[in-house]
Write a protein that holds these residues in place. Structure first.
Motif, PDB file in Angstrom:
ATOM      1  N   HIS A   1      41.287  33.304  38.515  1.00 46.07           N
ATOM      2  CA  HIS A   1      40.938  33.864  39.519  1.00 46.07           C
ATOM      3  C   HIS A   1      40.007  32.805  40.426  1.00 46.07           C
ATOM      4  O   HIS A   1      39.005  32.256  39.699  1.00 46.07           O
ATOM      5  CB  HIS A   1      40.227  35.277  39.589  1.00 46.07           C
TER       6      HIS A   1
ATOM      7  N   ASN B   1      37.055  33.188  41.933  1.00 48.03           N
ATOM      8  CA  ASN B   1      35.544  33.499  41.546  1.00 48.03           C
ATOM      9  C   ASN B   1      35.382  33.164  40.209  1.00 48.03           C
ATOM     10  O   ASN B   1      34.345  32.552  39.789  1.00 48.03           O
ATOM     11  CB  ASN B   1      35.362  35.034  41.809  1.00 48.03           C
TER      12      ASN B   1
ATOM     13  N   TYR C   1      38.504  40.447  37.298  1.00 46.62           N
ATOM     14  CA  TYR C   1      39.539  39.606  38.077  1.00 46.62           C
ATOM     15  C   TYR C   1      40.907  39.518  37.369  1.00 46.62           C
ATOM     16  O   TYR C   1      41.450  38.311  37.230  1.00 46.62           O
ATOM     17  CB  TYR C   1      38.532  38.260  38.079  1.00 46.62           C
ATOM     18  N   GLY C   2      41.142  40.351  36.519  1.00 48.46           N
ATOM     19  CA  GLY C   2      42.495  40.799  36.055  1.00 48.46           C
ATOM     20  C   GLY C   2      42.895  39.766  34.769  1.00 48.46           C
ATOM     21  O   GLY C   2      43.965  39.529  34.618  1.00 48.46           O
ATOM     22  N   GLU C   3      42.057  39.558  33.948  1.00 46.19           N
ATOM     23  CA  GLU C   3      42.134  38.893  32.671  1.00 46.19           C
ATOM     24  C   GLU C   3      42.595  39.920  31.796  1.00 46.19           C
ATOM     25  O   GLU C   3      42.523  40.862  31.743  1.00 46.19           O
ATOM     26  CB  GLU C   3      41.047  38.116  32.283  1.00 46.19           C
TER      27      GLU C   3
END
Length: 517
Positions: free
Chosen positions: A313, A315, A390-392
């Motif tokens: 991501h 960020n 953030y989707g890890e």
């Protein structure tokens, strides 16, 4: 008497003659003027007629020209329209062909479904017949054996369960004994192999940078008249600038490497440009700060590309870049994280785990140390929260949160990250324990200043012996500035433990700016 009469008569005759002659001459002038005016009018009419004819000819020529251009435009549009019409016809043919193919496929599919349904009905019938035969066979067996099907099944399961349990206990005991003998040796082998395969430099962060200059004459320009320039640089960047007898060098001192890098690049631009004065200094520092933000993003992108990590991501990429300007016990945080990522990749390969996932967790394990705002949450848990946000993957999030045992490990990647983090930090010369507490003390000093209303900037300088505070002139007047300085010093004295003294300097500046147009 007679002479007088003659004179009078002669005067009368002369007057009459003069009157007659004058009248004749006036008539001739009027006739001449009339003839001249008629001539001018005729000439004007002729010229007007010529101009009119010329304008009519020009207008006709322009009309013909415009008509020709319009006809060309109409022809070109007709040609385009015909081309588009032709293309539409071709596309219509293609669509019709595709529709025919789809119809054909649909028909074939419907026939296959019908065939499948017929076969399925046949299979269902056979299945019912088989079930019926099996039920009859079970009934026959129950009559012969004197047991019901459930009783026979339970008895058989009990016998098999006891046998399997004893065999499993024996096998597991053998595995445990063998593992105890070889686990320690194999673990040492994997750790040593991973360390030997990774060559890395010692990454120590200092609190000073050296700015090289071509000649010592530039030092005077950097200092400025009565030290105005050097004070402006220190106020804008929060970096202490040391100009001493060191030849062709100026020392920049600050615990925050972002500020130090901003000051170094700003000085480089100012020296190259040659214009060094307070207004120009503030302009260059603001511009450089924006460039540093862009550089942080580029550093993050280069790092993930070098490590072969994809889909991170933006960020998180930015957080990785910020690690370049942070340190952990004197060890550069980005260098440490890259080293941990490489160690994790090697060790995961040796253990038969996913090396890409391990490398990803190793790079991100310390991102909680670079928050944009200070927080009381431990860095491992903060990093885990970011990774989840953030989707890890869950394995990566758990490895980040568990590398200091704040949470329980639930996968094999987590202990690998923890071990590699310890290996990277335990190398001789990699870390300085005192550095971390020193930097934290300076940050705490600045945070105390920021806790007061009206404070715009706060910089801890001279190794924490001075706290320089810039306030907003609209909110803080001179009396309040004195009071603020006292209150900050009292709060430092109450809440912090520090060696020596801390000088609190509150700076209030009023500017009047107008633009002449």
């Amino acid at each position: 008497m007679n002479e007088l009469i003659y004179i009078v008569i002669g005067s009368l005759i002369g007057g009459i003659i003069f009157f007659i002659i004058n009248k004749i001459l006036n008539k001739k002038s009027i006739d001449y003027a009339k003839s001249s005016s008629n001539k001018i009018l005729n000439e004007a009419r002729a010229e007007a007629e010529n101009i009119k004819n010329n304008k009519i000819l020009q207008a006709k020529e322009k009309f013909l020209e415009l008509k020709s251009e319009h006809e060309k435009y109409i022809l070109s549009k007709n040609a385009e329209h015909n081309d588009k019409k032709q293309n539409l016809k071709l596309k219509e043919r293609e669509v019709n062909q595709k529709l025919k193919k789809i119809e054909k496929l649909k028909t074939d599919f419907e026939e296959k479904i019908k065939t499948f349904n017929k076969k399925n009905e046949t299979v269902e019938k056979k299945k019912l017949e088989i079930e019926k035969i099996l039920k009859n066979q079970v009934k026959e067996i129950e009559k012969i054996a004197g047991y019901s099907a459930k009783q026979a099944k339970d008895e058989l399961l009990k016998i098999l369960k006891d046998e399997v349990k004893s065999q499993a206990l024996e096998i597991s005991q053998n595995i445990i004994d063998e593992a105890k003998l070889s686990a320690k040796q194999e673990a040492k082998k994997i750790v040593i192999s991973s360390i030997q395969r990774l060559g890395t430099e010692e990454a120590i962060d200092n609190c000073v940078s050296v700015f090289n200059i071509e000649s010592d004459d530039i030092k005077g320009r950097i200092i400025g008249r009565e030290g105005r320039n050097i004070k402006a640089i220190e106020s804008a960047t929060g970096v202490e600038i040391i100009v001493d007898d060191t030849p062709e060098a100026i020392i920049l001192s600050c615990f925050d490497s972002v500020r130090r890098e901003t000051a170094r690049l700003s000085l480089k631009k100012l020296v190259t440009d040659g214009r060094i004065h307070p207004a120009r200094i503030e302009e260059v520092v603001k511009k450089t700060s924006k460039e540093i933000e862009n550089e942080i993003i580029e550093i993050g992108k280069r790092t993930v590309i070098d490590l072969g990590i994809h889909g991170l991501h933006p960020n998180l990429v930015k957080a990785v870049g910020r690690m370049r300007f942070r340190s952990s016990y004197g060890q550069n945080l980005l260098q440490h994280s890259k080293e941990v990522a490489k160690l994790c990749g090697i060790m995961a390969s040796e253990l038969g785990l996913n090396p890409k996932l391990a490398k990803r967790a190793g790079l991100l394990h310390d991102i909680g140390k670079v928050p944009e705002e200070e927080t009381e949450i431990p860095h491992a848990l903060l990093g885990m929260q970011w990774a989840e946000k953030y989707g890890e993957k869950s394995d990566v999030c758990n490895a980040i949160g568990a590398h200091h045992d704040e949470i329980e490990m639930n996968n094999m990647i987590s202990p690998v990250v923890q071990v590699c983090d310890a290996i990277s930090g335990a190398r001789p010369g990699a870390r300085r324990q005192v550095m971390e507490s020193y930097i934290q003390r300076l940050k705490d000093l600045e945070n105390i200043a920021y806790s007061f209303d009206g404070v715009n900037k706060a910089f801890a300088i001279q190794a924490g012996r001075e706290l320089r505070v810039m306030v907003e002139s609209e909110k803080i007047d001179d009396e309040k500035a004195k009071k603020l300085s006292f209150e900050i010093s009292q709060k430092i004295q109450t809440e912090m433990t520090y060696p020596g003294q801390v000088k609190v300097t509150v700076i209030r500046e009023t500017r009047a700016v107008n633009v002449a147009t």
